[in-house]
Design a protein around this motif. Structure first.
Motif, PDB file in Angstrom:
ATOM      1  N   TYR A 282       0.830  -1.212   0.000  1.00 20.65           N
ATOM      2  CA  TYR A 282       0.000   0.000   0.000  1.00 20.65           C
ATOM      3  C   TYR A 282       0.867   1.266   0.000  1.00 20.65           C
ATOM      4  O   TYR A 282       0.555   2.238  -0.701  1.00 20.65           O
ATOM      5  CB  TYR A 282      -0.916  -0.013   1.216  1.00 20.65           C
ATOM      6  CG  TYR A 282      -1.694   1.269   1.403  1.00 20.65           C
ATOM      7  CD1 TYR A 282      -2.779   1.569   0.582  1.00 20.65           C
ATOM      8  CD2 TYR A 282      -1.333   2.186   2.384  1.00 20.65           C
ATOM      9  CE1 TYR A 282      -3.492   2.749   0.746  1.00 20.65           C
ATOM     10  CE2 TYR A 282      -2.039   3.360   2.550  1.00 20.65           C
ATOM     11  CZ  TYR A 282      -3.107   3.641   1.730  1.00 20.65           C
ATOM     12  OH  TYR A 282      -3.801   4.816   1.888  1.00 20.65           O
ATOM     13  N   LYS A 293      -5.456   7.835  -6.608  1.00 22.14           N
ATOM     14  CA  LYS A 293      -5.718   6.456  -7.024  1.00 22.14           C
ATOM     15  C   LYS A 293      -6.119   6.412  -8.501  1.00 22.14           C
ATOM     16  O   LYS A 293      -6.698   7.360  -9.034  1.00 22.14           O
ATOM     17  CB  LYS A 293      -6.830   5.846  -6.173  1.00 22.14           C
ATOM     18  CG  LYS A 293      -6.557   5.919  -4.678  1.00 22.14           C
ATOM     19  CD  LYS A 293      -5.304   5.157  -4.319  1.00 22.14           C
ATOM     20  CE  LYS A 293      -5.037   5.166  -2.827  1.00 22.14           C
ATOM     21  NZ  LYS A 293      -4.716   6.504  -2.310  1.00 22.14           N
ATOM     22  N   ALA A 298      -5.525  -1.116  -7.576  1.00 17.63           N
ATOM     23  CA  ALA A 298      -5.839  -2.440  -7.028  1.00 17.63           C
ATOM     24  C   ALA A 298      -4.832  -3.482  -7.514  1.00 17.63           C
ATOM     25  O   ALA A 298      -4.397  -4.350  -6.737  1.00 17.63           O
ATOM     26  CB  ALA A 298      -7.257  -2.846  -7.433  1.00 17.63           C
ATOM     27  N   ARG A 302      -2.260  -5.716  -4.859  1.00 20.48           N
ATOM     28  CA  ARG A 302      -2.322  -7.173  -4.756  1.00 20.48           C
ATOM     29  C   ARG A 302      -1.149  -7.852  -5.460  1.00 20.48           C
ATOM     30  O   ARG A 302      -0.734  -8.947  -5.063  1.00 20.48           O
ATOM     31  CB  ARG A 302      -3.641  -7.702  -5.291  1.00 20.48           C
ATOM     32  CG  ARG A 302      -3.965  -7.373  -6.727  1.00 20.48           C
ATOM     33  CD  ARG A 302      -5.414  -7.779  -7.054  1.00 20.48           C
ATOM     34  NE  ARG A 302      -5.858  -7.356  -8.359  1.00 20.48           N
ATOM     35  CZ  ARG A 302      -5.713  -8.054  -9.467  1.00 20.48           C
ATOM     36  NH1 ARG A 302      -5.110  -9.219  -9.409  1.00 20.48           N
ATOM     37  NH2 ARG A 302      -6.173  -7.601 -10.612  1.00 20.48           N
ATOM     38  N   ILE A 365      -7.492   0.597   1.434  1.00 20.95           N
ATOM     39  CA  ILE A 365      -7.321  -0.612   0.620  1.00 20.95           C
ATOM     40  C   ILE A 365      -8.677  -1.271   0.366  1.00 20.95           C
ATOM     41  O   ILE A 365      -8.967  -1.721  -0.750  1.00 20.95           O
ATOM     42  CB  ILE A 365      -6.367  -1.594   1.318  1.00 20.95           C
ATOM     43  CG1 ILE A 365      -4.975  -0.983   1.452  1.00 20.95           C
ATOM     44  CG2 ILE A 365      -6.283  -2.903   0.539  1.00 20.95           C
ATOM     45  CD1 ILE A 365      -4.021  -1.814   2.282  1.00 20.95           C
ATOM     46  N   ILE A 368     -10.482   0.587  -2.338  1.00 16.05           N
ATOM     47  CA  ILE A 368      -9.885   0.345  -3.654  1.00 16.05           C
ATOM     48  C   ILE A 368     -10.320  -1.013  -4.198  1.00 16.05           C
ATOM     49  O   ILE A 368     -10.708  -1.149  -5.368  1.00 16.05           O
ATOM     50  CB  ILE A 368      -8.352   0.428  -3.560  1.00 16.05           C
ATOM     51  CG1 ILE A 368      -7.913   1.867  -3.243  1.00 16.05           C
ATOM     52  CG2 ILE A 368      -7.704  -0.033  -4.859  1.00 16.05           C
ATOM     53  CD1 ILE A 368      -6.430   1.995  -2.947  1.00 16.05           C
ATOM     54  N   PHE A 369     -10.265  -2.041  -3.358  1.00 13.78           N
ATOM     55  CA  PHE A 369     -10.662  -3.379  -3.795  1.00 13.78           C
ATOM     56  C   PHE A 369     -12.163  -3.466  -4.058  1.00 13.78           C
ATOM     57  O   PHE A 369     -12.592  -4.193  -4.962  1.00 13.78           O
ATOM     58  CB  PHE A 369     -10.258  -4.407  -2.753  1.00 13.78           C
ATOM     59  CG  PHE A 369      -8.782  -4.711  -2.737  1.00 13.78           C
ATOM     60  CD1 PHE A 369      -7.942  -4.227  -3.717  1.00 13.78           C
ATOM     61  CD2 PHE A 369      -8.222  -5.492  -1.734  1.00 13.78           C
ATOM     62  CE1 PHE A 369      -6.586  -4.494  -3.713  1.00 13.78           C
ATOM     63  CE2 PHE A 369      -6.873  -5.775  -1.717  1.00 13.78           C
ATOM     64  CZ  PHE A 369      -6.055  -5.273  -2.707  1.00 13.78           C
ATOM     65  N   ASN A 372     -13.037  -2.422  -7.490  1.00 10.72           N
ATOM     66  CA  ASN A 372     -12.431  -3.216  -8.551  1.00 10.72           C
ATOM     67  C   ASN A 372     -13.134  -4.560  -8.621  1.00 10.72           C
ATOM     68  O   ASN A 372     -13.233  -5.267  -7.606  1.00 10.72           O
ATOM     69  CB  ASN A 372     -10.932  -3.392  -8.287  1.00 10.72           C
ATOM     70  CG  ASN A 372     -10.219  -4.047  -9.437  1.00 10.72           C
ATOM     71  OD1 ASN A 372     -10.177  -5.268  -9.525  1.00 10.72           O
ATOM     72  ND2 ASN A 372      -9.656  -3.259 -10.329  1.00 10.72           N
ATOM     73  N   ALA A 375     -11.137  -7.842  -7.572  1.00 10.87           N
ATOM     74  CA  ALA A 375     -10.375  -7.744  -6.328  1.00 10.87           C
ATOM     75  C   ALA A 375     -11.254  -7.742  -5.087  1.00 10.87           C
ATOM     76  O   ALA A 375     -10.740  -7.878  -3.978  1.00 10.87           O
ATOM     77  CB  ALA A 375      -9.509  -6.479  -6.349  1.00 10.87           C
ATOM     78  N   TYR A 376     -12.559  -7.586  -5.230  1.00  6.24           N
ATOM     79  CA  TYR A 376     -13.429  -7.563  -4.050  1.00  6.24           C
ATOM     80  C   TYR A 376     -13.355  -8.871  -3.276  1.00  6.24           C
ATOM     81  O   TYR A 376     -13.636  -8.920  -2.074  1.00  6.24           O
ATOM     82  CB  TYR A 376     -14.878  -7.292  -4.474  1.00  6.24           C
ATOM     83  CG  TYR A 376     -15.557  -8.452  -5.148  1.00  6.24           C
ATOM     84  CD1 TYR A 376     -16.275  -9.398  -4.418  1.00  6.24           C
ATOM     85  CD2 TYR A 376     -15.462  -8.628  -6.528  1.00  6.24           C
ATOM     86  CE1 TYR A 376     -16.882 -10.481  -5.040  1.00  6.24           C
ATOM     87  CE2 TYR A 376     -16.068  -9.704  -7.149  1.00  6.24           C
ATOM     88  CZ  TYR A 376     -16.774 -10.624  -6.405  1.00  6.24           C
ATOM     89  OH  TYR A 376     -17.368 -11.700  -7.018  1.00  6.24           O
ATOM     90  N   ASN A 379     -11.167  -8.623  -0.316  1.00  2.00           N
ATOM     91  CA  ASN A 379     -11.780  -8.010   0.860  1.00  2.00           C
ATOM     92  C   ASN A 379     -12.422  -9.070   1.740  1.00  2.00           C
ATOM     93  O   ASN A 379     -12.288  -9.045   2.968  1.00  2.00           O
ATOM     94  CB  ASN A 379     -12.830  -6.979   0.432  1.00  2.00           C
ATOM     95  CG  ASN A 379     -12.212  -5.630   0.104  1.00  2.00           C
ATOM     96  OD1 ASN A 379     -11.080  -5.353   0.465  1.00  2.00           O
ATOM     97  ND2 ASN A 379     -12.966  -4.804  -0.597  1.00  2.00           N
TER      98      ASN A 379
END
Length: 572
Positions: A282, A293, A298, A302, A365, A368-369, A372, A375-376, A379
């Protein structure tokens, strides 16, 4: 019932709770507080808090309502004046019921399939529950399933998410890939991805890197203020006031569901180590984007965190730094070792600021996820649990973690990418190219000087030649004079024969005369010794001789005949 937005603050003797309840019926509201419990009700809002300290009802409590803003402000006296309540900005933890805040759970949570039938309570069954066909799973397959996620508490998640798997993580089939095999595959993938040309380009052309290194993220100013507080010997608990949350972040905290995590020592250590790994990624992303951002944010986070993309587990802090350094030099746009060390220092600052700063980073973070699409999932596996768990962590634990990270030193040789050898070879090539360019420059200057000298020489020769031609032309119109001081120069060349010579007389006139072999030994010319004052017959004679005798390419026999003719004329 709606949970209202609220905020807590404190001074030496009072705890202040501000509750925002727009459109509430202010004529009917209830407030209850005792010990560490606080409850507020104003239809349709209900708020229940478990406070980190005890409050008391002694007649000094106060309350007010701002109709324009729709905010209730309640001031409650502390049971122990001067006591500091820690964690007032940890809203998710404050919303938790009192029974879930025990230091250690007395009963371990287990899967429903492992609960005996005689232990199941008589609560009402949900007849509308979604049904899925039962699939027989072999016992060996269950034993081979690997764990991952927060505290290694998850398994079998990706069996039904194969389509989205490739867009989220790098590991294939994580449910059946042990931790040791994950690490081997990760190291091999990093070596295959490392691009020496990209690395050297950023190493030599580092203007953009230097600009990124000068950027100061939000925690830099907070850290400077904290150091100033420490110099004034103020209490460490006051550091939490340095980090505040926005309304959007408070809304995020209220949306989390409070959980209790049953972690043994090994799992708890893994959670702390993975927190360092996620914060490093991060910090890098925040610095290279300078806090703005973008669509790649994302991916950056990751991709740089092996915890998130390889489900990596850790045994020490140094391995985390080595892995992070390798990935910074393999994957993102800017690949420079200075960025690795800068992210290292930034992470130390965040940990030293305390759990408020760490939670603020985790909320960012999470946002952001969440925005996306693939990318969720991360989370659900990691970040949401971290946001809830960090609110219950003791600040001393994070301070110890910061010290452990501070003691770690990282060198380029430890990354295993042969960076020092690569840089040395590149510098050597650069020096050779510089020397070669210098040699070409000197050679070019010498060539230019030589061509200039040759040009000057040609100009000089042409000037001399033209001067001689002019002199010859002028001398033909002058009288030829014979004197004792006459200077004779012989011009020899490949076109002259042994029996002929060109004599240059003073005055510049040329006379071609033949010399007999017998008289040549005595050094006497065949020309008449008549006075030079009579110049007419001599000029005519020279003209006739030039027409008949000056033949450059004439053969030797012809020249001898001409010599004899000249002798006959001279005797007459």
């Amino acid at each position: 019932m709606l949970t209202p937005a609220f905020d807590l603050s404190q001074d030496t003797d009072f705890l202040t709770i501000a509750i925002r309840v727009p459109y509430a019926r202010v004529s009917e509201f209830d407030v209850y507080f005792e010990g560490s419990d606080f409850k507020f009700y104003a239809k349709p809002y209900f708020l229940r808090l478990t406070l980190p300290g005890r409050i008391v009802e002694n007649g000094s409590e106060q309350g007010s309502y701002d109709a324009d803003k729709g905010i209730f402000t309640i001031r409650l006296p502390k049971e122990t004046p001067g006591q500091h309540f820690e964690g007032l900005n940890m809203l998710t933890a404050l919303l938790a019921p009192r029974k879930s805040r025990t230091a250690k759970p007395l009963v371990e949570e287990i899967d429903a399939s492992e609960i005996p039938e005689d232990v199941v309570d008589d609560e009402e069954f949900d007849w509308e529950i979604e049904q899925t066909p039962y699939e027989e799973v072999s016992e060996s397959a269950l034993n081979l399933q690997c764990h991952y996620g927060f505290g290694n508490l998850r398994s079998g998640v990706f069996q039904r998410l194969q389509d989205e798997l490739n867009d989220v993580i790098d590991i294939k089939n994580p449910d059946f890939t042990p931790a040791a095999e994950r690490r081997q595959k990760r190291l091999a993938a990093e070596l295959a991805k490392f691009d020496p040309d990209h690395y050297l380009a950023d190493f030599f052309e580092d203007e953009a890197i230097e600009q990124i290194l000068k950027y100061n993220p939000w925690w830099t100013d907070k850290y400077s203020k904290m150091k100033a507080f420490l110099e004034k010997s103020q209490e460490e608990e006051n550091h939490a006031a340095l980090v505040s949350f926005s309304e959007e972040e408070k809304y995020q905290l209220r949306k989390f569901v409070n959980k209790s995590y049953l972690l043994d020592k090994k799992a708890c250590r893994q959670v702390y180590y993975s927190l360092i790994d996620i914060l490093l990624a991060y910090c890098y992303e925040t610095r290279v984007t300078e806090g703005e951002k973008n669509v790649e944010s994302a991916w950056n986070i990751r991709k740089l965190s092996p915890t998130l993309c390889w489900f990596e587990t850790w045994t020490n802090v140094h391995d985390i730094m080595v892995s992070f350094g390798r990935r910074v030099l393999c994957y993102p746009l800017y690949r420079h070792f200075k960025l690795v060390m800068k992210a290292h220092r930034d992470t130390i600052k965040i940990l030293q600021l305390g759990k408020s700063a760490v939670l603020k980073c985790l909320l960012d973070i999470h946002k952001i996820f969440q925005e996306n699409d693939p990318a969720y999932i991360l989370n659900d596996l990691y970040i949401s649990d971290y946001c809830v768990w960090i609110q219950k962590v003791k600040s001393k634990k994070l301070a110890a973690l910061a010290e452990a990270l501070k003691e770690v030193s990282l060198t380029k040789a430890q990354l295993g990418l042969e960076l020092e050898e690569l840089e040395a070879a590149a510098l050597l090539v650069q020096e050779e190219e510089t020397a070669l360019k210098a040699a070409h420059s000197v050679s070019g200057q010498q060539t230019l000087c030589s061509s200039s000298e040759a040009s000057d020489s040609e100009d000089s020769n042409s000037t001399v030649s033209s001067g001689n031609e002019d002199s010859d032309s002028d001398s033909e119109q002058d009288e030829l004079k014979d004197s004792p001081s006459e200077t004779v120069n012989s011009l020899q060349g490949p076109f002259l024969e042994e029996s002929s010579a060109l004599l240059i007389v003073d005055g510049g006139a040329c006379r071609n005369t033949a010399i007999q072999e017998s008289d040549a030994n005595q050094g006497k010319p065949l020309a008449s010794s008549q006075p030079l004052g009579v110049s007419g017959p001599l000029i005519e004679e020279l003209g006739e001789q030039l027409k008949t005798t000056v033949q450059v390419s004439e053969p030797k026999s012809t020249t001898a005949v001409n010599h004899s003719n000249m002798q006959e004329r001279d005797t007459k």
